[in-house]
Write a protein that holds these residues in place. Structure first.
Motif, PDB file in Angstrom:
ATOM      1  N   ILE A  15       0.837  -1.207   0.000  1.00  0.00           N
ATOM      2  CA  ILE A  15       0.000   0.000   0.000  1.00  0.00           C
ATOM      3  C   ILE A  15       0.865   1.248   0.000  1.00  0.00           C
ATOM      4  CG2 ILE A  15      -1.665   1.332   1.353  1.00  0.00           C
ATOM      5  CD1 ILE A  15      -2.863  -1.326   2.289  1.00  0.00           C
ATOM      6  N   HIS A  16       1.938   1.237   0.805  1.00  0.00           N
ATOM      7  CA  HIS A  16       2.840   2.395   0.860  1.00  0.00           C
ATOM      8  C   HIS A  16       3.511   2.638  -0.494  1.00  0.00           C
ATOM      9  CE1 HIS A  16       5.488   5.353   2.683  1.00  0.00           C
ATOM     10  NE2 HIS A  16       6.527   4.721   2.156  1.00  0.00           N
ATOM     11  N   SER A  17       3.917   1.558  -1.164  1.00  0.00           N
ATOM     12  CA  SER A  17       4.559   1.695  -2.478  1.00  0.00           C
ATOM     13  C   SER A  17       3.588   2.267  -3.504  1.00  0.00           C
ATOM     14  CB  SER A  17       5.078   0.337  -2.953  1.00  0.00           C
ATOM     15  OG  SER A  17       6.031  -0.182  -2.053  1.00  0.00           O
ATOM     16  N   LEU A  18       2.352   1.778  -3.489  1.00  0.00           N
ATOM     17  CA  LEU A  18       1.348   2.292  -4.424  1.00  0.00           C
ATOM     18  C   LEU A  18       1.047   3.755  -4.140  1.00  0.00           C
ATOM     19  CD1 LEU A  18      -1.102  -0.751  -4.562  1.00  0.00           C
ATOM     20  CD2 LEU A  18       0.354   0.089  -6.407  1.00  0.00           C
ATOM     21  N   ARG A  19       0.975   4.102  -2.855  1.00  0.00           N
ATOM     22  CA  ARG A  19       0.742   5.507  -2.499  1.00  0.00           C
ATOM     23  C   ARG A  19       1.838   6.404  -3.060  1.00  0.00           C
ATOM     24  NH1 ARG A  19      -0.923   6.587   3.754  1.00  0.00           N
ATOM     25  NH2 ARG A  19      -3.051   5.795   3.730  1.00  0.00           N
ATOM     26  N   GLU A  20       3.088   5.963  -2.867  1.00  0.00           N
ATOM     27  CA  GLU A  20       4.215   6.764  -3.351  1.00  0.00           C
ATOM     28  C   GLU A  20       4.177   6.899  -4.871  1.00  0.00           C
ATOM     29  OE1 GLU A  20       7.772   4.989  -1.828  1.00  0.00           O
ATOM     30  OE2 GLU A  20       7.707   6.173   0.021  1.00  0.00           O
ATOM     31  N   ALA A  21       3.818   5.805  -5.557  1.00  0.00           N
ATOM     32  CA  ALA A  21       3.737   5.856  -7.016  1.00  0.00           C
ATOM     33  C   ALA A  21       2.659   6.828  -7.474  1.00  0.00           C
ATOM     34  CB  ALA A  21       3.470   4.461  -7.574  1.00  0.00           C
ATOM     35  N   LEU A  22       1.502   6.799  -6.792  1.00  0.00           N
ATOM     36  CA  LEU A  22       0.402   7.688  -7.167  1.00  0.00           C
ATOM     37  C   LEU A  22       0.687   9.142  -6.793  1.00  0.00           C
ATOM     38  CD1 LEU A  22      -2.614   5.457  -6.068  1.00  0.00           C
ATOM     39  CD2 LEU A  22      -1.986   6.047  -8.406  1.00  0.00           C
ATOM     40  N   ALA A  23       1.578   9.351  -5.826  1.00  0.00           N
ATOM     41  CA  ALA A  23       1.860  10.714  -5.347  1.00  0.00           C
ATOM     42  C   ALA A  23       2.987  11.397  -6.127  1.00  0.00           C
ATOM     43  CB  ALA A  23       2.213  10.683  -3.864  1.00  0.00           C
ATOM     44  N   ARG A  24       3.630  10.694  -7.044  1.00  0.00           N
ATOM     45  CA  ARG A  24       4.745  11.295  -7.780  1.00  0.00           C
ATOM     46  C   ARG A  24       4.250  12.480  -8.609  1.00  0.00           C
ATOM     47  NH1 ARG A  24       6.327   6.124  -9.739  1.00  0.00           N
ATOM     48  NH2 ARG A  24       5.978   6.934 -11.822  1.00  0.00           N
ATOM     49  N   PRO A  25       4.815  13.680  -8.400  1.00  0.00           N
ATOM     50  CA  PRO A  25       4.338  14.877  -9.119  1.00  0.00           C
ATOM     51  C   PRO A  25       4.434  14.740 -10.632  1.00  0.00           C
ATOM     52  CG  PRO A  25       5.795  15.483  -7.301  1.00  0.00           C
ATOM     53  CD  PRO A  25       5.883  14.002  -7.435  1.00  0.00           C
ATOM     54  N   GLU A  26       5.525  14.103 -11.129  1.00  0.00           N
ATOM     55  CA  GLU A  26       5.681  14.003 -12.585  1.00  0.00           C
ATOM     56  C   GLU A  26       4.581  13.145 -13.203  1.00  0.00           C
ATOM     57  OE1 GLU A  26       8.360  10.861 -10.637  1.00  0.00           O
ATOM     58  OE2 GLU A  26       7.759  12.944 -10.314  1.00  0.00           O
ATOM     59  N   TRP A  27       4.047  12.205 -12.431  1.00  0.00           N
ATOM     60  CA  TRP A  27       2.949  11.377 -12.947  1.00  0.00           C
ATOM     61  C   TRP A  27       1.614  12.090 -12.800  1.00  0.00           C
ATOM     62  CZ3 TRP A  27      -1.458   9.289 -10.706  1.00  0.00           C
ATOM     63  CH2 TRP A  27      -2.140   8.376 -11.496  1.00  0.00           C
ATOM     64  N   ARG A  28       1.401  12.737 -11.670  1.00  0.00           N
ATOM     65  CA  ARG A  28       0.100  13.356 -11.406  1.00  0.00           C
ATOM     66  C   ARG A  28      -0.184  14.510 -12.351  1.00  0.00           C
ATOM     67  NH1 ARG A  28      -1.331  12.767  -5.070  1.00  0.00           N
ATOM     68  NH2 ARG A  28      -3.333  13.441  -5.880  1.00  0.00           N
ATOM     69  N   ARG A  29       0.851  15.156 -12.874  1.00  0.00           N
ATOM     70  CA  ARG A  29       0.646  16.320 -13.749  1.00  0.00           C
ATOM     71  C   ARG A  29       0.892  16.020 -15.222  1.00  0.00           C
ATOM     72  NH1 ARG A  29      -2.277  19.594 -10.570  1.00  0.00           N
ATOM     73  NH2 ARG A  29      -1.383  19.702  -8.471  1.00  0.00           N
ATOM     74  N   SER A  30       1.227  14.783 -15.537  1.00  0.00           N
ATOM     75  CA  SER A  30       1.601  14.438 -16.911  1.00  0.00           C
ATOM     76  C   SER A  30       0.382  14.413 -17.832  1.00  0.00           C
ATOM     77  CB  SER A  30       2.295  13.074 -16.924  1.00  0.00           C
ATOM     78  OG  SER A  30       2.454  12.609 -18.233  1.00  0.00           O
ATOM     79  N   LYS A  31       0.421  15.168 -18.928  1.00  0.00           N
ATOM     80  CA  LYS A  31      -0.667  15.173 -19.901  1.00  0.00           C
ATOM     81  C   LYS A  31      -0.785  13.845 -20.642  1.00  0.00           C
ATOM     82  CE  LYS A  31      -1.108  20.138 -20.670  1.00  0.00           C
ATOM     83  NZ  LYS A  31      -1.071  21.242 -21.687  1.00  0.00           N
ATOM     84  N   PRO A  32       0.336  13.222 -21.066  1.00  0.00           N
ATOM     85  CA  PRO A  32       0.207  11.909 -21.729  1.00  0.00           C
ATOM     86  C   PRO A  32      -0.500  10.875 -20.855  1.00  0.00           C
ATOM     87  CG  PRO A  32       2.396  12.810 -22.111  1.00  0.00           C
ATOM     88  CD  PRO A  32       1.735  13.708 -21.123  1.00  0.00           C
ATOM     89  N   PHE A  33      -0.181  10.859 -19.570  1.00  0.00           N
ATOM     90  CA  PHE A  33      -0.863   9.926 -18.674  1.00  0.00           C
ATOM     91  C   PHE A  33      -2.345  10.265 -18.573  1.00  0.00           C
ATOM     92  CE2 PHE A  33       3.312   8.715 -16.788  1.00  0.00           C
ATOM     93  CZ  PHE A  33       3.133   7.345 -16.856  1.00  0.00           C
ATOM     94  N   ARG A  34      -2.650  11.551 -18.557  1.00  0.00           N
ATOM     95  CA  ARG A  34      -4.056  11.965 -18.464  1.00  0.00           C
ATOM     96  C   ARG A  34      -4.837  11.476 -19.680  1.00  0.00           C
ATOM     97  NH1 ARG A  34      -3.704  17.802 -17.778  1.00  0.00           N
ATOM     98  NH2 ARG A  34      -2.682  17.079 -15.875  1.00  0.00           N
ATOM     99  N   TRP A  35      -4.242  11.659 -20.859  1.00  0.00           N
ATOM    100  CA  TRP A  35      -4.897  11.188 -22.073  1.00  0.00           C
ATOM    101  C   TRP A  35      -4.991   9.662 -22.089  1.00  0.00           C
ATOM    102  CZ3 TRP A  35      -7.659  13.761 -25.514  1.00  0.00           C
ATOM    103  CH2 TRP A  35      -7.532  15.153 -25.570  1.00  0.00           C
ATOM    104  N   SER A  36      -3.971   9.009 -21.546  1.00  0.00           N
ATOM    105  CA  SER A  36      -3.983   7.540 -21.511  1.00  0.00           C
ATOM    106  C   SER A  36      -5.136   7.020 -20.652  1.00  0.00           C
ATOM    107  CB  SER A  36      -2.653   7.012 -20.957  1.00  0.00           C
ATOM    108  OG  SER A  36      -1.581   7.397 -21.783  1.00  0.00           O
ATOM    109  N   ILE A  37      -5.378   7.689 -19.529  1.00  0.00           N
ATOM    110  CA  ILE A  37      -6.487   7.270 -18.663  1.00  0.00           C
ATOM    111  C   ILE A  37      -7.812   7.430 -19.396  1.00  0.00           C
ATOM    112  CG2 ILE A  37      -7.745   7.792 -16.533  1.00  0.00           C
ATOM    113  CD1 ILE A  37      -5.043   8.664 -15.325  1.00  0.00           C
ATOM    114  N   GLY A  38      -7.979   8.566 -20.093  1.00  0.00           N
ATOM    115  CA  GLY A  38      -9.228   8.810 -20.828  1.00  0.00           C
ATOM    116  C   GLY A  38      -9.443   7.798 -21.943  1.00  0.00           C
ATOM    117  N   ILE A  39      -8.374   7.497 -22.683  1.00  0.00           N
ATOM    118  CA  ILE A  39      -8.495   6.528 -23.786  1.00  0.00           C
ATOM    119  C   ILE A  39      -8.776   5.130 -23.234  1.00  0.00           C
ATOM    120  CG2 ILE A  39      -7.204   5.380 -25.635  1.00  0.00           C
ATOM    121  CD1 ILE A  39      -5.741   8.079 -26.053  1.00  0.00           C
TER     122      ILE A  39
END
Length: 771
Positions: A15-39
């Motif tokens: 759970i701690h590892s997943l939290r850290e992964a989800l909290a990474r600023p470069e991932w949370r603000r990434s536009k490609p990831f945002r589009w990937s979630i939508g697609i």
């Protein structure tokens, strides 16, 4: 207990590892990831849509009125049964399935031979035990190999050893007669009756009262199930006969019964392979079609009530068109399905982009929202694919998604998400308008009940509201479509089950989401809205001045947040912990300094003083994380200072600069980030406003509403010009309301006191002040 703890640690690490992964600023603000979630969300929803669905049937179901133009068959095609009806036909056909058995013509000889071998072996063992009583262990092992228990062998051995030679010889003759009798009984039963092993698999293969006895590859006869005997049943019969013959030798009965059970061989053997082949043959003979529609035949007329037969005819027409169109038609259908799902997802995207920009800019929140939307979508898919006669469509947990979105985000997002989920469910169920409307009503009522959630028990008040939403919509649609009362009753039972389980499932999912995504719903924030929190108790003891300041700021922030429609609880809890970093070095801050201690900054350089002041932000974040505070609360610690300069020590450093020494302002600036929400902006202003009010009071200024209001207005203008609110969605109207709330509360706190004369004491008059 140790094992439980060892299992818990790896789970916490994951759970701690997943939290850290989800909290990474470069991932949370990434536009490609945002589009990937939508697609990915679009494709996942499209994959759940039905593989073949007629456009002409959109919005219609059995019992509704056909308002489009007449539909005529453009060509001849077969009408396919729907999944539920085909499943019913298959189950009915399988009632004729008979488990297949194969005869064993040598079973009687084998059983007799087995018993004779076991008997001879047993007699030899008994003779040896009389001759050599010291070989008991070896003889016992031999007896166990025959299937006898230790107690059975002890009974036989003791009986043999207790007899004299003459008695043993006579007993041997009696046992030989008994052997002949038993062998004859075995041969008679084996030749006259069919015997099975009696295992569970052959009994559960079918509920048919008959078994199929296959004597040749293409020849079989039906035998009544009651005419079969099982091996245990035959053993019991023989035991009863032996018991009558051996009235005086009761200790020998159980060992003989064991030998019988070990020796008997079934005369017929169940064939799982042949039974399965028979099952497949029966299923293949069940027709998948229910007649044909001739070219030019009218399928449905305008104004006609849609029947189940019409539904099957229209859906079969769609399937036939796809088959005739080949690969091009299939690709066109797939493109249309993706477009259908994409339109619904686009509605969510537009809402987030223009109305909830903060959620839109955070990929972790978008991922969470997507998962919540997918939950009822998957249930809708199974409600179509599971062939049952119960109305599962009203057990799709749309209210769970509505409540989760409302609790985790806000009521507006909850309602908008309910609309989107209802459209998704309707599309997956072949544009089922009735289910969409019922789910929308129930989901909207559910969202309404949890919009101001303050305790977990409050969730269960939604049960009644959810059922009312379903009750009203199902009743109205049933009356309109003429649904039979029994069918409508089953739909309401399904809806009641939905209403009962929705709060429980919401509570369970909410706990998991809060742990994994480190979110802070109002329920979780309530747990931290408590002055008995360990950090706050320690703050009150070690830094009482900061504690009093914190309580005042929390009160101001809560009232201001309520005034502008922000989250008052979040603002209050965030303000409560905003200065927790001062615990490590309370004397650095003026509110904790006493006249006896003096001001420690008088002995420090301006740069060192600024570093000590600035340090409380990073230390506060570390303390908050160690205490398990959610990230939404931790954000208040750095954001209430933003990127403001530490002006007092900067000016002091400039005035103390020697020669050409250059003082860099950024070295005297808080690291940020700047406030990114209305709540964090309010706490920034509340923190400074409370300090300004104390400063004015210390200078002896008149603490009127106008004086404080003017000071706060200047504060807001300064912070605005410094760009501290550029990342928050706060408005000019909000500033005006916040300023009024702060001025009213602070002027009330520092209200003027009335002086009045007191009685003379020792000839001297004193003046007392009263509030």
């Amino acid at each position: 207990m140790k094992e439980d703890r060892s299992k818990t640690k790896p789970r916490k690490k994951i759970i701690h590892s997943l939290r850290e992964a989800l909290a990474r600023p470069e991932w949370r603000r990434s536009k490609p990831f945002r589009w990937s979630i939508g697609i990915a969300l679009t494709l996942a929803i499209a994959a759940l849509f039905p593989s073949a669905h007629t456009i002409a049937l959109s919005g219609y179901s059995a019992g509704s009125l056909w308002t489009n133009s007449d539909v005529t068959a453009p060509f001849t095609y077969p009408v396919f049964k729907d999944g539920i009806r085909y499943g019913q036909d298959v189950r009915k056909a399988l009632e004729q399935l008979h488990p297949v058995f194969l005869p064993d013509t040598n079973a009687d000889d084998t059983s007799v031979r087995n018993f004779r071998t076991s008997w001879d072996h047993l007699m030899a063992l008994l003779a040896r035990t009389r001759q050599d009583s010291s070989g008991g262990v070896a003889l016992l092992d031999s007896a166990k190999a025959m299937g006898l228990s230790k107690e059975d062998w002890a009974t036989l051995a003791d009986n043999a050893q207790a007899q004299s030679e003459k008695e043993f010889a006579r007993n041997e003759r009696d046992l030989a007669d008994l052997e002949s009798y038993i062998l004859k009984q075995i041969a008679d039963i084996e030749s006259m009756r069919l015997i099975t092993s009696g295992k569970t698999e052959e009994l559960s293969a079918s509920n048919s009262p008959y078994f199929a006895l296959r004597t040749r590859p293409n020849e079989e006869s039906l035998v009544a199930r009651d005419s079969f005997l099982t091996v245990p049943g035959v053993a019991n019969r023989l035991y009863a006969k032996i018991q009558l013959r051996m009235k005086h030798d009761a200790p020998l009965l159980h060992p003989l019964s064991t030998l019988l059970s070990q020796s008997l061989v079934p005369s017929v053997a169940f064939s799982a392979t042949l039974t399965e082949e028979s099952r497949q043959a029966i299923v293949e003979r069940v027709p998948r079609t229910d007649g044909i529609v001739i070219e030019g035949q009218k399928i449905v007329s305008k104004g006609e009530v849609v029947t189940p037969q019409i539904v099957s005819s229209l859906e079969s027409l769609s399937k036939a068109r796809l088959e005739r169109g080949g690969r091009v038609a299939e690709l066109a259908r797939i493109a249309g399905t993706i477009g259908h799902a994409g339109l619904i997802v686009m509605l969510i995207v537009l809402y987030l982009k223009f109305i909830r920009r903060k959620i839109y800019n955070d990929n972790a929140q978008i991922l969470l929202l997507a998962l919540v939307l997918l939950f009822p979508a998957v249930m809708a898919y199974f409600s179509v694919t599971i062939p049952v006669d119960f109305p599962l469509q009203y057990f799709i947990l749309i209210p769970v998604a509505s409540m989760l979105l409302t609790i985790l985000f806000d009521s507006r997002t909850g309602f908008y998400g309910t609309v989107a989920v209802s459209l998704i469910v309707a599309g997956i169920r072949g544009n089922d308008y009735s289910v969409a409307l019922a789910g929308l009503c129930a989901g909207a009522f559910a969202a309404y009940t949890v919009r101001d959630l303050r305790n977990r028990g409050q969730l269960f008040t939604s049960i009644g509201y959810i059922f009312i939403g379903y009750l009203v919509s199902i009743s109205a649609l049933s009356l309109e479509q003429g649904t039979p009362p029994l069918e409508a009753g089953f739909e309401l039972i399904s809806a009641l089950g939905n209403a009962l389980v929705s709060p429980v499932i919401t509570l369970g999912l909410l706990y998991g989401i809060e742990m994994l995504f480190d979110t802070a719903s109002d329920l979780r924030l309530t747990e931290f809205d408590n002055v008995n929190q360990p950090l706050l108790r320690e703050l009150a003891l070690r830094a009482p001045g900061t504690y009093q300041h914190t309580m005042m700021v929390a009160q101001l922030a809560e009232h201001a947040a309520h005034a502008i429609g922000a989250n008052g609880l979040l603002a209050k809890v965030g303000a409560t912990f905003h200065d927790i970093g001062k615990l490590n070095d309370p004397r650095t801050f003026v509110e904790n300094q006493t006249g006896e201690d003096g001001n420690i900054h008088e002995t420090l350089s301006a740069r060192d003083s600024a570093e000590r002041v600035k340090k409380h932000v990073a230390e506060g974040v570390a303390l908050a994380r160690a205490a398990g505070l959610p990230q939404r609360v931790i954000d208040f610690i750095p954001m209430h200072h933003g990127t403001l300069p530490i002006s007092f020590f900067y000016q002091r450093a400039v005035s103390e600069a020697v020669g050409d020494e250059i003082v860099i302002e950024d070295e005297f600036r808080y690291p940020g980030p700047r406030p990114n929400s209305k709540e964090t902006a309010i706490v920034m202003l509340a923190d400074a406003s409370e300090a300004i009010a104390r400063s004015l009071a210390r200078k002896g200024e008149e603490m009127t509403f106008e004086t404080i209001d003017g000071a706060i207005e200047q504060l807001i203008r300064t912070r605005f010009n410094q760009g501290q609110f550029d990342q928050s969605d706060i408005t000019v109207r909000d500033f005006a309301m916040i300023r009024a709330v702060f001025a009213r509360h602070l002027s009330g706190l520092h209200h003027p006191r009335i002086s009045y004369p007191a009685p003379e004491v020792n000839g001297t008059k004193t003046v007392l002040q009263a509030a």
